[in-house]
Design a protein around this motif. Sequence first.
Motif, PDB file in Angstrom:
ATOM      1  N   GLN A 122       0.862  -1.130   0.176  1.00 47.77           N
ATOM      2  CA  GLN A 122      -0.026   0.006   0.107  1.00 47.77           C
ATOM      3  C   GLN A 122       0.907   1.148   0.215  1.00 47.77           C
ATOM      4  O   GLN A 122       1.611   1.249   1.058  1.00 47.77           O
ATOM      5  CB  GLN A 122      -0.856  -0.145   1.238  1.00 47.77           C
ATOM      6  CG  GLN A 122      -1.942   0.776   1.394  1.00 47.77           C
ATOM      7  CD  GLN A 122      -3.087   0.839   0.479  1.00 47.77           C
ATOM      8  OE1 GLN A 122      -3.474  -0.631   0.480  1.00 47.77           O
ATOM      9  NE2 GLN A 122      -3.675   1.700   0.161  1.00 47.77           N
ATOM     10  N   ASP A 171      19.374  -3.146   0.586  1.00 48.39           N
ATOM     11  CA  ASP A 171      18.434  -3.216   1.680  1.00 48.39           C
ATOM     12  C   ASP A 171      18.550  -4.242   2.822  1.00 48.39           C
ATOM     13  O   ASP A 171      17.931  -5.405   2.333  1.00 48.39           O
ATOM     14  CB  ASP A 171      17.186  -3.087   0.953  1.00 48.39           C
ATOM     15  CG  ASP A 171      15.862  -2.571   1.828  1.00 48.39           C
ATOM     16  OD1 ASP A 171      16.007  -1.778   2.939  1.00 48.39           O
ATOM     17  OD2 ASP A 171      14.942  -3.047   1.508  1.00 48.39           O
ATOM     18  N   GLY A 178      15.621   4.910   1.801  1.00 49.74           N
ATOM     19  CA  GLY A 178      14.706   4.186   2.575  1.00 49.74           C
ATOM     20  C   GLY A 178      13.160   4.772   2.457  1.00 49.74           C
ATOM     21  O   GLY A 178      12.242   4.394   3.061  1.00 49.74           O
TER      22      GLY A 178
HETATM   23  P1  ADP Z   1      14.909   3.990  -1.450  1.00 47.15           P
HETATM   24  O1  ADP Z   1      15.126   3.478  -2.719  1.00 47.15           O
HETATM   25  O2  ADP Z   1      14.149   5.190  -1.344  1.00 47.15           O
HETATM   26  O3  ADP Z   1      16.253   3.935  -0.326  1.00 47.15           O
HETATM   27  P2  ADP Z   1      13.370   1.470  -1.233  1.00 47.15           P
HETATM   28  O4  ADP Z   1      12.775   1.377  -2.513  1.00 47.15           O
HETATM   29  O5  ADP Z   1      14.687   0.457  -1.423  1.00 47.15           O
HETATM   30  O6  ADP Z   1      13.881   2.843  -0.801  1.00 47.15           O
HETATM   31  O7  ADP Z   1      12.581   0.900  -0.093  1.00 47.15           O
HETATM   32  C1  ADP Z   1      12.894   0.445   1.203  1.00 47.15           C
HETATM   33  C2  ADP Z   1      12.233  -0.358   1.658  1.00 47.15           C
HETATM   34  O8  ADP Z   1      10.707  -0.304   1.868  1.00 47.15           O
HETATM   35  C3  ADP Z   1      12.164  -1.619   0.652  1.00 47.15           C
HETATM   36  O9  ADP Z   1      12.161  -2.890   1.531  1.00 47.15           O
HETATM   37  C4  ADP Z   1      10.720  -1.520   0.139  1.00 47.15           C
HETATM   38  O10 ADP Z   1      10.304  -2.824  -0.166  1.00 47.15           O
HETATM   39  C5  ADP Z   1       9.880  -1.062   1.517  1.00 47.15           C
HETATM   40  N1  ADP Z   1       8.804  -0.225   1.141  1.00 47.15           N
HETATM   41  C6  ADP Z   1       8.643   0.632  -0.215  1.00 47.15           C
HETATM   42  N2  ADP Z   1       7.248   1.081  -0.366  1.00 47.15           N
HETATM   43  C7  ADP Z   1       6.704   0.567   1.051  1.00 47.15           C
HETATM   44  C8  ADP Z   1       5.286   0.629   1.280  1.00 47.15           C
HETATM   45  N3  ADP Z   1       4.583   1.583   0.688  1.00 47.15           N
HETATM   46  N4  ADP Z   1       5.070   0.053   2.540  1.00 47.15           N
HETATM   47  C9  ADP Z   1       5.810  -0.849   2.880  1.00 47.15           C
HETATM   48  N5  ADP Z   1       6.900  -1.035   2.666  1.00 47.15           N
HETATM   49  C10 ADP Z   1       7.403  -0.308   1.695  1.00 47.15           C
END
Ligand code: ADP
Length: 730
Positions: free
Chosen positions: A198, A547, A224
């Motif tokens: 979501q 991650d 994150g």
């Molecule tokens: P970024 O690239 O901005 O550093 P990521 O795309 O790697 O962050 O996302 C960080 C973590 O959060 C990942 O494990 C991802 O699966 C999780 N995530 C992303 N959006 C959501 C959300 N809406 N709800 C729960 N978890 C999420």
Amino acid sequence: MIAEVIVDISNSEVDRIFDYKLGRSDVTAGYRVSVPFGKRSVEGYVVNVKETTDYPEDKLKEINDVLDPFPAILPEMLALMRFMADNYHLRLADVLKLFIPAQMRGGRVKALVKEFVSVNPEFADRDESQFIRSSAKAQLEVFRYIADNGSVSVSELNRDFSASALKNLIMRGIVSVEEVEVMRTPYKYMECSGSEVQLTDEQEAATKRITDGKGIFLLHGVTGSGKTEIYMRCISAAISAGKSAIMLVPEISLTPQVLKNFRHRFGESVAILHSGLSDGERFDEWRRLITGEASVAVGARSAVFAPLKNLGVIIIDEEHDSSYLSERNPRYPTHEIAKFRAAYNKCNLVLGSATPSVESYYKAEKGEYTLVTLKNRVNKRPLPEIEIVDMRKELRSGNPGFMSGALSSALEECIRSGNQAILFLNRRGYASYVMCRSCGYVAKCEQCDVSLVYHKDENVLKCHYCNNRYSMLDVCPECGSPHIKHGFMGTQKVAETLKEMFPDVNVLRMDNDTTQGKDAHFRILGEFAAKRAQILVGTQMIAKGHDFPDVTLVGILDADMSLHFADYRSAERTYQLITQVSGRAGRDVKPGKVVLQTYTPNHYVYKFATANDYEGFYRKEINLREITKYPPFTDIVRVLVGSEDESAALKALKILGDEIKALSSDNDDFIYLGVMRSPVKKKQNVYRMQVITRLKAGADDTKRKIFDAADRAASAKVTCFVEINPNDLR
Ligand code: ADP
Ligand code: ZN
Ligand code: ZN
């Protein structure tokens, strides 16, 4: 008809378009052909088809052969070819090579064709006893298997059944053979995973702004903040509209995790392009894209050339990453190529990062890009706290080691509580140089004039520019002293010391040396993700995009390393590195902590980085750039002159330098002009010299005049490459 053909001859001065007679009407621009050239037959690309030629009819040669059943180069890419040749001083033939997998040229890799057999329809409804004797057990067995399974590959049958029985059935026409092409899809059997999430309100709003909007977006989201999810929604939107998409990531963050996510979301329509693929895999992934079988290309820098029609969105993740500027000829800036393609396809371009490049942020400020900001982590966790440790004080208080008291106790605590730690060191090898303590002699490469690096596991000295190896010194070759000192320590030394400190803990090391094999970095990251090790020690490559939920501690061993390079981007690079590597900590439910060790704790980079104040850092940095006249206010143009013949290089340098000097008089585009030997004076036996200028940003006409001057100074013996804003000037 007449075809205009660019011939693919490497290392030659030939970069012209030649006319050939074309006997076929189905061949259009973009086809790969074989043509007579001199006494040879060479590969070429049709770039235009026309009715007439000025070339004498009787001398006109005819195309030998058409090499593929479809045009290998799209019309868009032909336009891009001209754009790149004009703007980056590249040869047309070299640009074309970027568009096609290297293995395909010269026909070195072919489609994988397998033989399949099926029962001949004439025999399908008849009773098998009419044509196979009941005593021919082996034939009966293989026949029944084929009858039951329809179409079966010959290699599979030969593994399980009698090959001669099958041959017999084929000879008698009972089963028929057919050749079928099989695609070599990388990670075909990789288990797909990923859950529907979501979107947070921030993610939702960001996605909507991008998909409803138009143009170039700079997605500035803290580490994150869930940028990947936004990228995937943008791609889904493109696909729903019947379009295709390209997503670029730095090579190293193309992790199994990312691939799994994309496979899960987009299934077979994802093609993966990265340097770890086999030749066959790359060739097949490329063909799946050009035939439209796959519509999403995920890959490193060169995937910006993915042969996709009708692009709906292009994404550049970690847009600040220096790997987006190719360092090898032909050099090109990935962002500019992506902008060209986005404009051609009238689609959006999304640049994402937690630490945008100063150039990109400046463009967002000027309104050239639309800024979209994500201020929070998805899990609402605070960003990790960064503790600064003054290493000068450590030394004064009697700790000469590379690990401060603060870091060792944090590490102990982290391990005791069953969590994981990442230690970051911006350096590879064991020691960065080898020096005699008695006379100061430093071991250097005979061909490159750079310090050699000691590699302890092989007990050799290596040159990191040309990979030449030398045996380790016992005594100084200059003065005979046995007091040989290793300079700075590297990742290998750190990993070794950690094993002494924590004998029961598994330590993984990730750097250029441990990631040489195919998929080696996947393996190391996989082991760490599976918690088979508690500490990961590594260079830049561990800073990006990973991650790991159980990482609660990040140690930055020598933050100053990237700060003292003689490069206008060193503060920016340091800020990015600290933020990126810190961002690996506390990504899930457990809070993270960062220990940053430095000898210059009061530097402004550390102040802004610990406060997580990107805007503050940017403001300070952009003011400095304006005052000192560096990009984005100027473009640094370097013409690199190279030759194995030193005097030829010097002569060319003189001609070039004089021409550019003449060009600079009463031209106020020029801010700076210098003619010099390059800091690395010699590399793989090539003498290197350079003309460096700084031009006002946007001085494209002057740039082209410099290109022309470089062409005139180049000869059979001397190369003159032009680079715009190169990553470094060594
Ligand atoms: P970024 O690239 O901005 O550093 P990521 O795309 O790697 O962050 O996302 C960080 C973590 O959060 C990942 O494990 C991802 O699966 C999780 N995530 C992303 N959006 C959501 C959300 N809406 N709800 C729960 N978890 C999420
Ligand atoms: Zn000595
Ligand atoms: Zn060397």
